[in-house]
Design a protein around this motif. Sequence first.
Motif, PDB file in Angstrom:
ATOM      1  N   GLY A 134       0.828  -1.192   0.000  1.00 50.76           N
ATOM      2  CA  GLY A 134       0.000   0.000   0.000  1.00 50.76           C
ATOM      3  C   GLY A 134       0.867   1.248   0.000  1.00 50.76           C
ATOM      4  O   GLY A 134       1.827   1.338   0.767  1.00 50.76           O
ATOM      5  N   TYR A 135       0.539   2.163  -0.882  1.00 54.03           N
ATOM      6  CA  TYR A 135       1.230   3.447  -0.968  1.00 54.03           C
ATOM      7  C   TYR A 135       0.220   4.540  -0.623  1.00 54.03           C
ATOM      8  O   TYR A 135      -0.889   4.545  -1.140  1.00 54.03           O
ATOM      9  N   VAL A 136       0.616   5.477   0.229  1.00 53.51           N
ATOM     10  CA  VAL A 136      -0.227   6.610   0.594  1.00 53.51           C
ATOM     11  C   VAL A 136       0.489   7.864   0.101  1.00 53.51           C
ATOM     12  O   VAL A 136       1.612   8.147   0.517  1.00 53.51           O
ATOM     13  N   PHE A 137      -0.165   8.606  -0.789  1.00 52.20           N
ATOM     14  CA  PHE A 137       0.459   9.768  -1.415  1.00 52.20           C
ATOM     15  C   PHE A 137       0.052  11.063  -0.726  1.00 52.20           C
ATOM     16  O   PHE A 137      -1.111  11.247  -0.365  1.00 52.20           O
ATOM     17  N   ASN A 138       1.019  11.974  -0.572  1.00 49.67           N
ATOM     18  CA  ASN A 138       0.717  13.281   0.006  1.00 49.67           C
ATOM     19  C   ASN A 138       0.223  14.219  -1.090  1.00 49.67           C
ATOM     20  O   ASN A 138       0.094  13.828  -2.255  1.00 49.67           O
TER      21      ASN A 138
ATOM     22  N   LYS B  40     -10.804  -7.411   3.296  1.00 45.79           N
ATOM     23  CA  LYS B  40     -10.984  -6.617   4.524  1.00 45.79           C
ATOM     24  C   LYS B  40      -9.788  -5.715   4.786  1.00 45.79           C
ATOM     25  O   LYS B  40      -9.951  -4.561   5.170  1.00 45.79           O
ATOM     26  N   ASN B  41      -8.572  -6.239   4.594  1.00 42.29           N
ATOM     27  CA  ASN B  41      -7.380  -5.418   4.792  1.00 42.29           C
ATOM     28  C   ASN B  41      -7.316  -4.280   3.781  1.00 42.29           C
ATOM     29  O   ASN B  41      -7.004  -3.144   4.130  1.00 42.29           O
ATOM     30  N   ILE B  42      -7.599  -4.586   2.523  1.00 41.58           N
ATOM     31  CA  ILE B  42      -7.538  -3.557   1.484  1.00 41.58           C
ATOM     32  C   ILE B  42      -8.604  -2.493   1.733  1.00 41.58           C
ATOM     33  O   ILE B  42      -8.322  -1.291   1.659  1.00 41.58           O
ATOM     34  N   ALA B  43      -9.819  -2.889   2.055  1.00 49.00           N
ATOM     35  CA  ALA B  43     -10.888  -1.924   2.346  1.00 49.00           C
ATOM     36  C   ALA B  43     -10.520  -1.070   3.556  1.00 49.00           C
ATOM     37  O   ALA B  43     -10.743   0.147   3.561  1.00 49.00           O
ATOM     38  N   SER B  44      -9.953  -1.685   4.571  1.00 50.71           N
ATOM     39  CA  SER B  44      -9.554  -0.942   5.768  1.00 50.71           C
ATOM     40  C   SER B  44      -8.435   0.043   5.455  1.00 50.71           C
ATOM     41  O   SER B  44      -8.447   1.182   5.927  1.00 50.71           O
ATOM     42  N   PHE B  45      -7.467  -0.379   4.652  1.00 54.59           N
ATOM     43  CA  PHE B  45      -6.361   0.506   4.274  1.00 54.59           C
ATOM     44  C   PHE B  45      -6.892   1.738   3.539  1.00 54.59           C
ATOM     45  O   PHE B  45      -6.513   2.860   3.838  1.00 54.59           O
TER      46      PHE B  45
ATOM     47  N   ILE C 237      -2.567   0.401  -4.391  1.00 60.03           N
ATOM     48  CA  ILE C 237      -2.257  -0.915  -3.849  1.00 60.03           C
ATOM     49  C   ILE C 237      -1.822  -1.787  -5.013  1.00 60.03           C
ATOM     50  O   ILE C 237      -2.493  -1.845  -6.048  1.00 60.03           O
ATOM     51  N   THR C 238      -0.672  -2.437  -4.817  1.00 59.40           N
ATOM     52  CA  THR C 238      -0.119  -3.320  -5.841  1.00 59.40           C
ATOM     53  C   THR C 238       0.203  -4.671  -5.218  1.00 59.40           C
ATOM     54  O   THR C 238       0.243  -4.806  -3.989  1.00 59.40           O
ATOM     55  N   ASP C 239       0.486  -5.656  -6.073  1.00 58.40           N
ATOM     56  CA  ASP C 239       1.028  -6.903  -5.537  1.00 58.40           C
ATOM     57  C   ASP C 239       2.529  -6.699  -5.349  1.00 58.40           C
ATOM     58  O   ASP C 239       3.060  -5.606  -5.611  1.00 58.40           O
ATOM     59  N   THR C 240       3.239  -7.728  -4.899  1.00 53.56           N
ATOM     60  CA  THR C 240       4.661  -7.558  -4.594  1.00 53.56           C
ATOM     61  C   THR C 240       5.524  -7.414  -5.844  1.00 53.56           C
ATOM     62  O   THR C 240       6.680  -7.033  -5.751  1.00 53.56           O
TER      63      THR C 240
END
Length: 106
Positions: A9-13, A29-34, A45-48
């Motif tokens: 998960g990447y969070v951009f400013n 659930k994790n993705i929705a929560s993130f 959100i990406t895979d590895t």
Amino acid sequence: MKIKNKVIGYVFNKDGMYDEKHYFEDTPKNIASFITQHQFNKCTITDTADTLILTSSVGGFIDQCPNQGYLQNELLPVLIPIQMGVAEPQEIEFIETEYCYEQVMQ
């Protein structure tokens, strides 16, 4: 606990930059929560392998999701109740990673 699949998960400013990569288990659930926990920022959100799973816009809404079947059948049934206040986002267990690109470049 054995982690089967991880996502990043990447969070951009506001300048379009991110500070760190957040690794966690790949579950709807994790993705929705993130997404909802970072609803005041754009997220990716990406895979590895850095293949796009989704992007979200400010407000916690899905912007792009190439896999529409996953979006409709798995993610939205979890995300929408959280967005409507019917369900609470769950606490995400972030995974520490030993690999750091910056360390390799030194």
